[in-house]
Write a protein that holds these residues in place. Structure first.
Motif, PDB file in Angstrom:
ATOM      1  N   ASP A  24       0.877  -1.147   0.398  1.00 40.81           N
ATOM      2  CA  ASP A  24      -0.011   0.193   0.211  1.00 40.81           C
ATOM      3  C   ASP A  24       1.191   1.128   0.166  1.00 40.81           C
ATOM      4  N   GLN A  25       0.771   2.157  -0.322  1.00 43.59           N
ATOM      5  CA  GLN A  25       0.940   3.886  -0.299  1.00 43.59           C
ATOM      6  C   GLN A  25       2.633   4.316   1.251  1.00 43.59           C
ATOM      7  N   GLU A  38      -8.997  -5.854  -2.046  1.00 49.36           N
ATOM      8  CA  GLU A  38      -9.222  -4.839  -1.857  1.00 49.36           C
ATOM      9  C   GLU A  38     -10.814  -4.475  -2.489  1.00 49.36           C
ATOM     10  N   ARG A  66      -8.066  -2.187   0.759  1.00 48.21           N
ATOM     11  CA  ARG A  66      -8.310  -1.079   0.898  1.00 48.21           C
ATOM     12  C   ARG A  66      -9.957  -0.397  -0.036  1.00 48.21           C
ATOM     13  N   LYS A 114     -12.099   1.230  -2.438  1.00 52.62           N
ATOM     14  CA  LYS A 114     -11.888   2.352  -3.688  1.00 52.62           C
ATOM     15  C   LYS A 114     -13.130   2.219  -4.056  1.00 52.62           C
ATOM     16  N   ALA A 171      -4.781   6.228  -3.581  1.00 53.11           N
ATOM     17  CA  ALA A 171      -4.445   6.813  -1.968  1.00 53.11           C
ATOM     18  C   ALA A 171      -4.541   7.182  -1.204  1.00 53.11           C
ATOM     19  N   THR A 206      -7.662   3.711   4.499  1.00 58.12           N
ATOM     20  CA  THR A 206      -8.099   2.747   3.685  1.00 58.12           C
ATOM     21  C   THR A 206      -8.469   3.718   2.281  1.00 58.12           C
ATOM     22  N   ALA A 224      -9.392   4.938  -1.262  1.00 56.10           N
ATOM     23  CA  ALA A 224      -8.907   4.850  -2.727  1.00 56.10           C
ATOM     24  C   ALA A 224      -9.269   5.316  -3.453  1.00 56.10           C
TER      25      ALA A 224
END
Length: 518
Positions: A60-61, A69, A119, A121, A144, A184, A186
């Protein structure tokens, strides 16, 4: 009524094609995808979810493994934009009571209580409003949230503070709880059309061995099939089960014998992660803060040596290889300089344009109707050794480059401007052979324009990465070159990047040809 039906059908098509984009990778043994689900999971993030093999998952970032995801698809027939207030408005997701952010909070508590590993999204063809503060908080490489930007100020009396305040009060939570949720979240912009998504799936299906549907057929049965499976209660798919189901449906075709795919990334597509479809990936993203390199010296001391080692290993193993370059123009050019024109390797490149195409130097027969390269030389200063080259295939950069040279490059005596004869634009390069021929023409033009005994050639390129790769293959003919990256924050200017060849004194010599047959 007709418009409502169209919106609903297009929304279903978008969701189905996004499902196949991930599910097809279950048929690739080298993919990190281990499980895919459709229309199941936490409310409002139940359109598609993807689970990754922990040993091979992306990070992740913040460098932690991404296990799963959950994706919410939202397709609109007409273009528009959204901002942070839409996420607290139930009408944004056609709901009566609970907003997307409230549902994200509920999902985070249930599936990611520690704020990592999962995540949530939103993938939509609407864009984040350029003037909305949320846009500055979304990372370009992963989509993210960037917590350091959301919490860049201490109080609510700022743009970031206004976002935090609105979200806190809407959710009735404190700052610590908001931080866990934001980590979490995105957002992905699906800028491709539905037809372009179908074209991308065609390439993927050919790779994994699924039956391909000719482009001249209006019906695309994959769109409906996943909804048929849903009606049968088939909502989650692992590798073995998905392959068996595809075989039962007669979807498995003969293997295409595709070359191995090697990916290089310095940024990341909204929902097309290279690890999911490449055999090996060189991840250079940690060296960048969004599109900007963290340390200018890394171009020469870190990035080029890593790229060179990665590509030479690949080229020595495979006579045919496919490259996916989600990377800066500098890295695309450098890749070509490594697997140069004399390497004896057949290269295919995955070129993103309106969709994703496979380009090679011999993919189509030459066409006399393709744009030629037009050249203009401007004398800037007498008796100066350097040459600046503005290659504007996708957009005209002549004015920007001239201003930059006059302000920052005192040794540039000539400026060579090159554009397609039909004008710069996203469709100015037709295919791989066209890009290959334009690279040849550009090389010849640079050699003619360089003063006798000249110094460095400064390259400014706005072009498809495949063209930059083919031009890089001719770096030896161009002589010493320095590449520049466009500075997106300080509009209409550039930052210097890599200089080639790199001398042996820096630990890597690029001046001698490589023997790839060893």
């Amino acid at each position: 009524m007709t418009q409502a039906v169209t919106v609903r059908r297009d929304g279903d098509t978008f969701q189905a094609r996004l499902f196949w984009w991930h599910a097809a990778r279950l048929l690739d043994p080298g993919s990190a995808v281990s499980r895919v689900a459709f229309e199941t999971g936490p409310k409002s993030f139940d359109d598609v979810w993807v689970e990754y093999d922990p040993a091979r998952s992306a990070l992740d970032q913040y460098g932690d493994p991404l296990r799963r995801e959950h994706i919410q698809c939202k397709w609109h027939v007409t273009p528009d934009s959204y901002g942070y207030t839409h996420l607290i408005d139930p009408e944004f997701i056609n709901a009566n009571a609970r907003s997307l952010l409230q549902r994200a909070r509920q999902a985070q508590i249930a599936h990611a209580p520690a704020g990592s590993g999962v995540r949530f999204k939103l993938v939509t063809n609407w864009r984040l409003d350029r003037n909305d503060p949320l846009r500055e908080m979304i990372g370009n490489r992963s989509g993210a949230m960037r917590l350091e930007r959301l919490y860049g100020t201490a109080t609510d009396n700022s743009k970031a503070g206004a976002v935090r305040k609105a979200w806190r009060e809407h959710l009735e939570i404190d700052e610590d709880e908001l931080r866990l949720l934001a980590r979490t979240l995105a957002f992905g912009e699906a800028t491709d059309t539905l037809d372009a998504l179908r074209e991308q799936l065609d390439v993927l299906f050919g790779f994994v061995g699924l039956q391909r549907i000719p482009a001249n057929q209006s019906a695309f049965p994959y769109d409906d099939l996943v909804f048929q499976w849903m009606a049968q209660g088939r909502l989650e798919f692992d590798r073995a089960g998905f392959q068996a189901l595809c075989a039962r449906e007669g979807l498995l075709g003969s293997g295409q014998g595709s070359p191995r795919v090697y990916g290089v990334k310095s940024f990341e597509h909204a929902f097309d992660r290279l690890e999911e479809r490449c055999h090996e990936v060189l991840d250079l993203i940690p060296a960048f803060d969004e599109r900007y390199i963290r340390d200018d010296e890394d171009w020469e001391t870190t990035l080029y040596p890593r790229l060179r080692a990665f590509l030479l290993k690949a080229a020595k193993q495979q006579p045919r290889l496919r490259l996916a370059l989600d990377a800066h123009v500098t890295l695309a050019f450098a890749a070509g300089s490594i697997i140069n024109i004399k390497s004896g390797r057949h290269i295919e490149l995955e070129q993103r344009s309106t969709g994703r195409r496979l380009w090679a130097g011999d993919d189509l027969a030459p066409d006399p109707n393709w744009s030629r390269l037009t050249c203009e030389t401007i004398e800037l200063q007498q008796d100066k050794p350097d040459l600046a080259v503005a290659l504007g295939l996708t957009h005209d950069l002549s004015g920007d480059v001239r201003r930059f040279c006059e302000a920052n490059l005192p040794d540039v005596g000539r400026l060579l401007l090159m554009q397609p004869s039909a004008g710069a634009g996203a469709q100015s390069v037709a295919c791989g052979r066209h890009a290959f021929e334009l690279a040849d023409a550009a090389t010849n033009a640079v050699r003619k324009a360089r003063p006798a005994g000249s110094g460095c050639t400064h390259l400014f390129i706005a072009a498809p990465n495949a063209f930059s790769f083919f031009l890089g293959q001719r770096q030896a003919a161009l002589g010493p070159v320095r590449l520049y990256e466009f500075d997106f924050e300080q509009a209409r200017t550039y930052t210097p990047a890599l200089t080639l060849p790199i001398s042996a004194g820096n630990g890597v010599s690029t001046s001698e040809p490589q023997n790839l047959s060893e």
